[in-house]
Design a protein around this motif. Structure first.
Motif, PDB file in Angstrom:
ATOM      1  N   GLU A  84       0.803  -1.223   0.000  1.00 41.52           N
ATOM      2  CA  GLU A  84       0.000   0.000   0.000  1.00 41.52           C
ATOM      3  C   GLU A  84       0.839   1.277   0.000  1.00 41.52           C
ATOM      4  OE1 GLU A  84      -2.643  -0.327   3.329  1.00 41.52           O
ATOM      5  OE2 GLU A  84      -3.812  -1.926   2.383  1.00 41.52           O
ATOM      6  N   ASP A  85       1.977   1.263   0.692  1.00 38.53           N
ATOM      7  CA  ASP A  85       2.744   2.493   0.876  1.00 38.53           C
ATOM      8  C   ASP A  85       3.922   2.646  -0.077  1.00 38.53           C
ATOM      9  OD1 ASP A  85       1.013   3.007   2.983  1.00 38.53           O
ATOM     10  OD2 ASP A  85       2.318   2.035   4.442  1.00 38.53           O
ATOM     11  N   ILE A  86       4.378   1.553  -0.689  1.00 39.56           N
ATOM     12  CA  ILE A  86       5.549   1.650  -1.561  1.00 39.56           C
ATOM     13  C   ILE A  86       5.233   1.198  -2.987  1.00 39.56           C
ATOM     14  CG2 ILE A  86       7.892   0.781  -1.952  1.00 39.56           C
ATOM     15  CD1 ILE A  86       8.204   0.726   1.117  1.00 39.56           C
ATOM     16  N   ILE A  87       4.724  -0.016  -3.133  1.00 37.98           N
ATOM     17  CA  ILE A  87       4.526  -0.566  -4.482  1.00 37.98           C
ATOM     18  C   ILE A  87       3.391   0.138  -5.216  1.00 37.98           C
ATOM     19  CG2 ILE A  87       3.850  -2.632  -5.766  1.00 37.98           C
ATOM     20  CD1 ILE A  87       5.477  -4.230  -3.730  1.00 37.98           C
ATOM     21  N   ALA A 113       1.091   3.571  -9.448  1.00 44.24           N
ATOM     22  CA  ALA A 113       0.248   4.717  -9.797  1.00 44.24           C
ATOM     23  C   ALA A 113       1.059   5.756 -10.572  1.00 44.24           C
ATOM     24  CB  ALA A 113      -0.338   5.340  -8.536  1.00 44.24           C
ATOM     25  N   MET A 114       2.315   5.974 -10.178  1.00 48.31           N
ATOM     26  CA  MET A 114       3.158   6.930 -10.881  1.00 48.31           C
ATOM     27  C   MET A 114       3.429   6.452 -12.311  1.00 48.31           C
ATOM     28  SD  MET A 114       6.962   8.294  -9.875  1.00 48.31           S
ATOM     29  CE  MET A 114       7.734   6.745 -10.332  1.00 48.31           C
ATOM     30  N   LEU A 120      -3.842   5.556  -8.245  1.00 52.43           N
ATOM     31  CA  LEU A 120      -4.367   4.211  -8.445  1.00 52.43           C
ATOM     32  C   LEU A 120      -4.763   3.667  -7.084  1.00 52.43           C
ATOM     33  CD1 LEU A 120      -4.837   2.027 -10.572  1.00 52.43           C
ATOM     34  CD2 LEU A 120      -2.571   1.178 -10.082  1.00 52.43           C
ATOM     35  N   ASN A 121      -6.057   3.702  -6.813  1.00 55.41           N
ATOM     36  CA  ASN A 121      -6.563   3.244  -5.537  1.00 55.41           C
ATOM     37  C   ASN A 121      -7.497   2.066  -5.797  1.00 55.41           C
ATOM     38  OD1 ASN A 121      -7.542   2.842  -2.999  1.00 55.41           O
ATOM     39  ND2 ASN A 121      -8.213   4.953  -2.680  1.00 55.41           N
ATOM     40  N   PHE A 122      -6.998   0.860  -5.542  1.00 54.23           N
ATOM     41  CA  PHE A 122      -7.779  -0.333  -5.837  1.00 54.23           C
ATOM     42  C   PHE A 122      -9.005  -0.467  -4.946  1.00 54.23           C
ATOM     43  CE2 PHE A 122      -3.977  -2.780  -7.762  1.00 54.23           C
ATOM     44  CZ  PHE A 122      -4.243  -2.238  -8.996  1.00 54.23           C
TER      45      PHE A 122
END
Length: 147
Positions: free
Chosen positions: A38-41, A46-47, A53-55
Motif C-alpha cells: 500500500e505504501d511503496i509498491i 500509480a506513478m 491508483l486506488n484499488f
C-alpha cells in the motif's frame, strides 16, 4: 494423567511454542507486507500508470444505494449495501504474491545453506598419503592397493 497435566505437557512442547512464535511473527510479517504494497509498491505503480491508483475504490454495487450514502467503498460497506469489491481483492492478491515470493526466497536460501552443510568437503590425497596407504595395505596383506 489429569486433563490439566496433559494440557500443560502439550502446551510446553517445543512444537507448540515454535508454532506460537511463527504465528506472531507471521502476523507482524503480514502487516509489513501490507504496508509494502500500500505504501511503496502501489504509489510506484500509480506513478507509472500516470495517476492515482486506488484499488479499494474499484467495486460494483450489487444493491440499491439509499439517498444520503456516499458512493465510496467505506460508506457503502458501513451502510450494509452488498458490494463486489474486486479492487480490495486485487490488493490482497498482490500482498499474497509478495509474501509468497519472499517466503519462497527464504526457503530457497535455507535449503542452499542446508545443502552446503550436507556436502562434505573433498580432500585431495597427496603422493605421501598414497604411499602411506600402500604401506598399510601391504602390511595387512591386501595386494590390490600396492599396485
Amino acid at each position: 494423567m489429569s486433563m490439566v497435566s496433559e494440557f500443560k505437557e502439550f502446551a510446553l512442547k517445543g512444537n507448540v511454542m515454535d508454532l506460537a512464535v511463527g504465528v506472531i511473527i507471521g502476523g507482524a510479517f503480514a502487516t509489513i507486507t501490507t504496508s509494502l504494497v500500500e505504501d511503496i509498491i502501489m504509489p510506484i505503480v500509480a506513478m507509472i500508470v500516470g495517476g492515482e491508483l486506488n484499488f479499494t475504490n474499484m467495486f460494483f454495487v450489487l444493491g440499491d444505494i439509499p439517498e444520503g450514502v456516499a458512493r465510496n467503498y467505506v460508506s457503502l460497506k458501513a451502510a450494509g449495501i452488498p458490494v463486489l469489491a474486486y479492487g480490495s481483492f486485487i490488493t490482497v492478491l498482490i500482498n499474497f504474491l509478495i509474501l509468497a515470493f519472499i517466503i519462497f526466497m527464504m526457503v530457497k536460501f535455507v535449503n542452499r545453506l542446508r545443502r552446503q552443510e550436507e556436502v562434505a568437503p573433498t580432500v585431495e590425497a597427496t603422493a605421501e598419503d598414497i604411499l602411506l596407504l600402500r604401506e598399510i595395505s601391504a602390511k595387512l596383506g591386501n595386494n590390490n592397493l600396492t599396485k
